[in-house]
Design a protein around this motif. Structure first.
Motif, PDB file in Angstrom:
ATOM      1  N   ALA A 128     -12.410 -21.342  13.897  1.00 37.99           N
ATOM      2  CA  ALA A 128     -12.815 -22.536  13.143  1.00 37.99           C
ATOM      3  C   ALA A 128     -14.154 -22.328  12.446  1.00 37.99           C
ATOM      4  O   ALA A 128     -14.372 -22.780  11.326  1.00 37.99           O
ATOM      5  CB  ALA A 128     -12.909 -23.739  14.088  1.00 37.99           C
ATOM      6  N   ARG A 129     -15.079 -21.638  13.117  1.00 38.81           N
ATOM      7  CA  ARG A 129     -16.378 -21.345  12.481  1.00 38.81           C
ATOM      8  C   ARG A 129     -16.967 -20.113  13.151  1.00 38.81           C
ATOM      9  O   ARG A 129     -16.613 -19.772  14.283  1.00 38.81           O
ATOM     10  CB  ARG A 129     -17.334 -22.537  12.567  1.00 38.81           C
ATOM     11  CG  ARG A 129     -17.687 -22.952  13.961  1.00 38.81           C
ATOM     12  CD  ARG A 129     -18.421 -24.287  13.998  1.00 38.81           C
ATOM     13  NE  ARG A 129     -18.339 -24.827  15.348  1.00 38.81           N
ATOM     14  CZ  ARG A 129     -17.316 -25.548  15.794  1.00 38.81           C
ATOM     15  NH1 ARG A 129     -16.307 -25.865  15.007  1.00 38.81           N
ATOM     16  NH2 ARG A 129     -17.301 -25.973  17.045  1.00 38.81           N
ATOM     17  N   ALA A 130     -17.869 -19.471  12.413  1.00 36.79           N
ATOM     18  CA  ALA A 130     -18.469 -18.238  12.933  1.00 36.79           C
ATOM     19  C   ALA A 130     -19.926 -18.178  12.503  1.00 36.79           C
ATOM     20  O   ALA A 130     -20.313 -18.754  11.472  1.00 36.79           O
ATOM     21  CB  ALA A 130     -17.713 -17.020  12.401  1.00 36.79           C
ATOM     22  N   GLU A 166     -29.141 -16.183  12.832  1.00 32.43           N
ATOM     23  CA  GLU A 166     -28.988 -17.641  12.838  1.00 32.43           C
ATOM     24  C   GLU A 166     -28.500 -18.137  11.473  1.00 32.43           C
ATOM     25  O   GLU A 166     -29.071 -19.034  10.867  1.00 32.43           O
ATOM     26  CB  GLU A 166     -30.268 -18.330  13.325  1.00 32.43           C
ATOM     27  CG  GLU A 166     -30.579 -17.886  14.766  1.00 32.43           C
ATOM     28  CD  GLU A 166     -31.608 -18.722  15.511  1.00 32.43           C
ATOM     29  OE1 GLU A 166     -32.583 -19.124  14.860  1.00 32.43           O
ATOM     30  OE2 GLU A 166     -31.423 -18.968  16.713  1.00 32.43           O
ATOM     31  N   THR A 167     -27.424 -17.468  11.017  1.00 32.94           N
ATOM     32  CA  THR A 167     -26.775 -17.876   9.774  1.00 32.94           C
ATOM     33  C   THR A 167     -25.281 -18.031  10.043  1.00 32.94           C
ATOM     34  O   THR A 167     -24.758 -17.457  10.999  1.00 32.94           O
ATOM     35  CB  THR A 167     -26.932 -16.803   8.676  1.00 32.94           C
ATOM     36  OG1 THR A 167     -26.392 -15.574   9.163  1.00 32.94           O
ATOM     37  CG2 THR A 167     -28.366 -16.597   8.280  1.00 32.94           C
ATOM     38  N   SER A 168     -24.616 -18.782   9.180  1.00 39.39           N
ATOM     39  CA  SER A 168     -23.162 -18.855   9.314  1.00 39.39           C
ATOM     40  C   SER A 168     -22.569 -17.530   8.812  1.00 39.39           C
ATOM     41  O   SER A 168     -23.200 -16.800   8.047  1.00 39.39           O
ATOM     42  CB  SER A 168     -22.604 -20.047   8.538  1.00 39.39           C
ATOM     43  OG  SER A 168     -22.826 -19.837   7.171  1.00 39.39           O
ATOM     44  N   ALA A 197     -20.701 -14.639  16.719  1.00 40.95           N
ATOM     45  CA  ALA A 197     -20.028 -15.616  17.583  1.00 40.95           C
ATOM     46  C   ALA A 197     -18.912 -16.286  16.796  1.00 40.95           C
ATOM     47  O   ALA A 197     -19.153 -16.849  15.721  1.00 40.95           O
ATOM     48  CB  ALA A 197     -21.026 -16.658  18.079  1.00 40.95           C
ATOM     49  N   LEU A 198     -17.701 -16.172  17.291  1.00 38.70           N
ATOM     50  CA  LEU A 198     -16.534 -16.763  16.633  1.00 38.70           C
ATOM     51  C   LEU A 198     -16.055 -17.913  17.513  1.00 38.70           C
ATOM     52  O   LEU A 198     -15.759 -17.720  18.690  1.00 38.70           O
ATOM     53  CB  LEU A 198     -15.424 -15.719  16.481  1.00 38.70           C
ATOM     54  CG  LEU A 198     -15.841 -14.344  15.936  1.00 38.70           C
ATOM     55  CD1 LEU A 198     -14.647 -13.392  15.915  1.00 38.70           C
ATOM     56  CD2 LEU A 198     -16.431 -14.472  14.543  1.00 38.70           C
TER      57      LEU A 198
END
Ligand SMILES: [Zn+2]
Length: 733
Positions: free
Chosen positions: A696-698, A704-706, A730-731
Motif C-alpha cells: 500500500a505504501r513504502a 525518511e522519504t516515501s 519499509a514496505l
C-alpha cells in the motif's frame, strides 16, 4: 500484578524450574517466554557500567535523562558484587570505598522506573576482590601451583594496566551456590527491578582451574572437565532462572563467541535463556571483518531458533586487545555495528564504561546513541520481524570449529569466513543454521540451497538429513572435507556424499605450505595449485580468454563420474623464474563435481576454495564460488544491482516487509575500525514477496522519504537513490 494467560504459562514453566535442584537432568521443562513479553520485544538497551570510583560522583538524573533521550526500553544497572553500589547486608560482599552510605543502585532504579525504563540488575559474579581470598580462599580459581588466577586481566606482567586487585571465582565452588543466590535474593527483595544479568559468567571457554574442587573433577584440559563445566553452568543457570522466576522476573548470563564459538554448547543454555546475550562489543581481533556484528547476531539467532538476540555494541574504541575503554570509538564503526545488529534482526545494546569519563570527560559517544536509537524508536514497528526472506542457509558448525584439525597454516574459520564474504558480494539474503539443524528436515525444507563451507565434522543423523534434503529437491554447495569426520573428529573411510555427487575419494587430503611457514610471519596459506578448464559449464562460463585459473592450497583427491569440468594442476615452485612451469600441466583429476537431479543442483569443490579465497582474496577462487551460488540459486528472492560491498537482508515484518542494506565498502573492512564510508550511488532492488499481498505504501527509513515501488504480482521493484552507511526500505500492506 495482573497476570494474563501467557504470563500464567510463563510462571507455570518457571515453577517447574523452581522445583528442580541444580544439576537436574536435561529434558526438564524449559520456561516459556511468551512472544509478547517485554523482553521478547525489546529493541533498545542502553547500559552504562559504573566503576568503583564512580560511587559518589554519579549524577543519577543526568544518567537517567540520557537513557530516556536514547528511548532506551531497558538498562543494565551495576549492582555488581566485586563491590556493591548499594548498602548490602551480605557481609562477604564489599561495598564501593566511595559509596559513603549512598544507595546508588536504588537511586538509579527509581530514576529509570520514573522514566518507564526497565532495569536488569548487573552482577559480575565471575570475579571478586582478591582480598576476599584471605577469608574465603576456597572461592577462587587457582593455578597448578595454587596461586590466584589472573585470567580476566589482560596485559603483560609489567603492563601498568594490570592489577592484582581482582581475581576470578570458580563456578564449582560454594560462591555460586551460596553467596550469589543470597545476593540475587537480596536485590530482588529490596528493589523493583525486572531481572538479573550475570556479567562475565558463564565463560564460553572452559576456565582452567586447579582449586581443590576442580582437582577432584580431573584434568581441566580434558573432555571430562569440559563436560562437567557445561553441566555446572547449565545447572547454575537453571537455579538462577528459578530464583528470579519466583518473582516473575528473568535471568540471563553472558553468551556470545561469534561464529567460532567456545567450549560450551550454547544451545543448551539458549533453551532456558530469555534472549541470547551476545557480549561481543567490537572487532575483538585485528583482521576481523567489518560484518563482525552481523555474524554475532546471525549465529545468536540460529542458536536461539529465532528468539531475541541482544547484541552489545561498545561505544568506546576496540581494536583487538588494544582498547581505549574511556574514550569514544570511531563513529562510523560504532554506528555500523548498531546498523548490522538491526539488519540481522537483533536488539541494539549500546554500552559505555564509567560516569566520570562518560558524562564529564568524553561525551562524544552520547550523540551516537541518541541518533541511532532515537531514529530506530521512531520506526520501531518495522524492526519487529516475523520471518526472514532468504532461500540460502549457510551452515556454521561450532563443533567443527572446536574439534577439526585444520591443515597447517590455515584456520578452521577460513572456509565459513570466505563463504560469508562471497554471499555478501553476491548480495544474497541468507540465514545461518547450525550443524544440528541438518538433522531436522522441517528446519531445512524452506531453503533452496544449503551451503556447507568445509563442515568437516558431522553426526550420522546430520548426513542423513542432508541426503533427505537433496532427495526432496534441495540444492547444495559443499567444499573440501565436508562430512569426512564423525562428531568426535574420527575420519570416515570415504566422503558420505560420494554417491550423491557421483565421485569417490582416492587418497588422504593434501595441504601445502606446512614446511614453508617462515618464522614470525603468522599463518601461511601454502603453495597454491592451478585448475584447468576442461569444458563449458555454468561454473566456468565467466572465465574468458583462459584455459587455466587459480586453485587453492588444500584439496581432497577425488575421481569423478563423467567428463571433468576442471582438472587439477599440482603445485610447483614459483622461483626461480626459469623453472616456473608445470611438469604435468594436464591431468584427469577433477577438482569439482556438479550435478543436476531434478530441481536439485549439487556442487562439490574438492579444494578449500572458500578458505583459500578468505586467505588470499584470489579472484578465480571467489568467482568459481559465485558462479556456483548463481547456478544453485538461479532466482534469489532479493537481488540488488549497484556498486559497492554491501550486506543485505529482507524480512517479513509486522507491518509488511523490510529490506536492509549495510554499506561495508571500506578499505579497512578486514582490518580495524572504519573511519568513514563512501556514499554509494543508486541500488536497484528486486524483491520477490513470499505471498501476493499488495504493497500500500513504502518509504526509506533513513532518508525518511516515501519510496516509489513497482509491483507485478509478487515481484516488487524499487531504487534506493544512494546508500551512505545504512538504509531500510519499509514496505507496508
Ligand atoms: Zn575450581
Amino acid at each position: 500484578m495482573d497476570m494474563n494467560r501467557r504470563e500464567a504459562a510463563l510462571i507455570g514453566g518457571a515453577a517447574a524450574l523452581s522445583a528442580m535442584a541444580p544439576g537436574q537432568a536435561a529434558g526438564a521443562p524449559a520456561p516459556l517466554y511468551p512472544a509478547d513479553a517485554w523482553h521478547q520485544r525489546m529493541k533498545r538497551v542502553v547500559h552504562i557500567n559504573f566503576n568503583e570510583r564512580d560511587a559518589d560522583r554519579v549524577d543519577v538524573e543526568a544518567w537517567a535523562d540520557y537513557l530516556a533521550a536514547c528511548r532506551a526500553e531497558v538498562t543494565f544497572l551495576s549492582g555488581t558484587n566485586v563491590v556493591a553500589f548499594y548498602p548490602t547486608a551480605i557481609k562477604e560482599v564489599p561495598v564501593s570505598r566511595w559509596l559513603n552510605g549512598r544507595d546508588l543502585f536504588g537511586e538509579c532504579v527509581a530514576a529509570a522506573k520514573k522514566r518507564g525504563i526497565r532495569v536488569m540488575g548487573r552482577f559480575s559474579i565471575d570475579i571478586a576482590k582478591s582480598a576476599l581470598a584471605e577469608t574465603h580462599p576456597e572461592w577462587f580459581c587457582r593455578t597448578e601451583d595454587g596461586k590466584l588466577v589472573r585470567r580476566s586481566l589482560v596485559g603483560s606482567p609489567d603492563d601498568p594496566g594490570v592489577s592484582d586487585e581482582f581475581a576470578p571465582t570458580c563456578q564449582f565452588t560454594s560462591y555460586y551456590t551460596d553467596v550469589v543466590p543470597r545476593l540475587f535474593r537480596e536485590v530482588l527483595a529490596w528493589y523493583p527491578i525486572d531481572g538479573i544479568y550475570s556479567n562475565g559468567w558463564p565463560s564460553p571457554e572452559v576456565v582452567v582451574c586447579y582449586c581443590p574442587v576442580c582437582r577432584k573433577i580431573g584434568d581441566p584440559h580434558g573432555e571430562a572437565y569440559r563436560d562437567a563445566f557445561q553441566k555446572r553452568a547449565v545447572a547454575l543457570w537453571k537455579s538462577y532462572t528459578a530464583l528470579t522466576a519466583e518473582k516473575r522476573l528473568v535471568f540471563t548470563g553472558n553468551l556470545g563467541g561469534g561464529f567460532r564459538g567456545g567450549d560450551l554448547d550454547l544451545a543448551e543454555l539458549a533453551e532456558i535463556a530469555p534472549w541470547f546475550m551476545a557480549d561481543n562489543q567490537g572487532r575483538g581481533n585485528v583482521g576481523a571483518p567489518a560484518w563482525d556484528a552481523t555474524q554475532q547476531a546471525r549465529i545468536g539467532r540460529a542458536i536461539m531458533r529465532d528468539r531475541p538476540v541482544d547484541a552489545i555494541t561498545a561505544s568506546y574504541e576496540i581494536s583487538g586487545d588494544v582498547r581505549w575503554r574511556n574514550v569514544s570509538g570511531n563513529p562510523a564503526e560504532v554506528k555500523s555495528r548498531m546498523h548490522q545488529t538491526l539488519l540481522a534482526g537483533g536488539t541494539v545494546h549500546f554500552h559505555w564504561l564509567g560516569f566520570q569519563q562518560g558524562f564529564v570527560e568524553d561525551r562524544r559517544w552520547q550523540a551516537i546513541g541518541r541518533e541511532v536509537l532515537g531514529w530506530q524508536a521512531k520506526h520501531d514497528a518495522h524492526f519487529h520481524n516475523k520471518a526472514s526472506i532468504a532461500d540460502v542457509a549457510l551452515v556454521v558448525s561450532q563443533r567443527s570449529n572446536r574439534l577439526y584439525q585444520a591443515p597447517a597454516g590455515t584456520d578452521t574459520l577460513d572456509a565459513v569466513e570466505g563463504m560469508y564474504q562471497l554471499l555478501a558480494e553476491a548480495r544474497m539474503p541468507f540465514d545461518v543454521v547450525l550443524e544440528r539443524d541438518l538433522a531436522d528436515p522441517a528446519r531445512l525444507k524452506r531453503y533452496t540451497c544449503l551451503v556447507l563451507p568445509n563442515v568437516a565434522l558431522m553426526r550420522d543423523a546430520e548426513i542423513a538429513g542432508i541426503k533427505a534434503y537433496v532427495a526432496g529437491g534441495g540444492s547444495l554447495i559443499a567444499t573440501f572435507e565436508t562430512g569426512l569426520y564423525d562428531e568426535n573428529g574420527k575420519e570416515r573411510a570415504d566422503t558420505p556424499f560420494a554417491a550423491m555427487f557421483g565421485m569417490r575419494r582416492t587418497g588422504p587430503r593434501e595441504a601445502f605450505g606446512r614446511g614453508a611457514v617462515p618464522p614470525r610471519r603468522g599463518p601461511f596459506p601454502g603453495s597454491p595449485a592451478y585448475q584447468r578448464i576442461e569444458r563449458d559449464h555454468p561454473l566456468t562460463r565467466s572465465f574468458a580468454d583462459t584455459r587455466w585459473i587459480q586453485g587453492s592450497s588444500c584439496r581432497v583427491p577425488i575421481a569423478g563420474d563423467g567428463p571433468p569440468i576442471l582438472t587439477h594442476v599440482a603445485q610447483y615452485p614459483w622461483y626461480p623464474p626459469e623453472g616456473v612451469y608445470s611438469r604435468q600441466p594436464h591431468t584427469d583429476i577433477p577438482t569439482v563435481v556438479a550435478r543436476e537431479r531434478g530441481r536439485s543442483r549439487l556442487v562439490y569443490f574438492a579444494e578449500d576454495l572458500d578458505g583459500g579465497y578468505w586467505r588470499s582474496g584470489a579472484n578465480d577462487l571467489g568467482d568459481l564460488i559465485l558462479n556456483a551460488l548463481r547456478w544453485t540459486v538461479p532466482e534469489p528472492p532479493l537481488t540488488i544491482a549497484g556498486e559497492g560491498l554491501i550486506e543485505a537482508a529482507a524480512w517479513v515484518t509486522e507491518p509488511g516487509y523490510a529490506v536492509h542494506l549495510v554499506n561495508h565498502t571500506h578499505a579497512g573492512f578486514r582490518a580495524n575500525a572504519a573511519r568513514a564510508l563512501p556514499t554509494l550511488r543508486e541500488q536497484q532492488v528486486r524483491l520477490v514477496l513470499p505471498d501476493d499481498r499488495r504493497i500500500a505504501r513504502a518509504s526509506l527509513l533513513r532518508a525518511e522519504t516515501s519510496l516509489p515501488v513497482r509491483q507485478t504480482g509478487r515481484v516488487v521493484e524499487f531504487t534506493v537513490p544512494s546508500l551512505a552507511d545504512y538504509e531500510v526500505a519499509a514496505l507496508e500492506l
